[in-house]
Design a protein around this motif. Sequence first.
Motif, PDB file in Angstrom:
ATOM      1  N   PRO A  61       0.869  -1.313  -0.047  1.00 14.61           N
ATOM      2  CA  PRO A  61      -0.054  -0.013  -0.098  1.00 14.61           C
ATOM      3  C   PRO A  61       0.948   1.351  -0.071  1.00 14.61           C
ATOM      4  O   PRO A  61       1.732   1.234   0.619  1.00 14.61           O
ATOM      5  N   ALA A  62       0.314   2.137  -0.637  1.00 16.17           N
ATOM      6  CA  ALA A  62       1.144   3.495  -0.648  1.00 16.17           C
ATOM      7  C   ALA A  62       1.354   4.126   0.607  1.00 16.17           C
ATOM      8  O   ALA A  62       2.433   4.766   0.673  1.00 16.17           O
ATOM      9  N   ASP A  63       0.387   4.131   1.532  1.00  6.16           N
ATOM     10  CA  ASP A  63       0.551   4.821   2.899  1.00  6.16           C
ATOM     11  C   ASP A  63       1.932   4.157   3.512  1.00  6.16           C
ATOM     12  O   ASP A  63       2.455   4.742   4.135  1.00  6.16           O
ATOM     13  N   LEU A  64       1.954   2.588   3.410  1.00  9.61           N
ATOM     14  CA  LEU A  64       3.041   2.193   4.251  1.00  9.61           C
ATOM     15  C   LEU A  64       4.479   2.391   3.593  1.00  9.61           C
ATOM     16  O   LEU A  64       5.287   2.710   4.250  1.00  9.61           O
ATOM     17  N   VAL A  65       4.538   2.523   2.152  1.00 11.72           N
ATOM     18  CA  VAL A  65       5.675   2.927   1.610  1.00 11.72           C
ATOM     19  C   VAL A  65       5.975   4.485   1.855  1.00 11.72           C
ATOM     20  O   VAL A  65       7.228   4.709   1.787  1.00 11.72           O
TER      21      VAL A  65
END
Length: 59
Positions: free
Chosen positions: A24-28
Motif C-alpha cells: 500500500p502507498a501509505d506504508l511505503v
Amino acid sequence: MSALVRRPTEDAAVNGLKRPVLPPADLVADALIVARATDDRYGARHFSNLLDRILEGAR
C-alpha cells in the motif's frame, strides 16, 4: 493457410510474466519518511522509486 505454432518457451515467456504485488502507498510513504529522517540514502531512493511505481499504477 499457415498454422500458428506456439513454442513452450514462448508460451512461458508470455504467460509467465506477472506484475509484482506492490505494498500500500501509505506504508511505503511512511517508510520513505523514516528513511529520509535517518539519512538513509539507499532506503530513501528505494522507497521513492517504489512509491513512484505505485502511484503510476494508480492512474
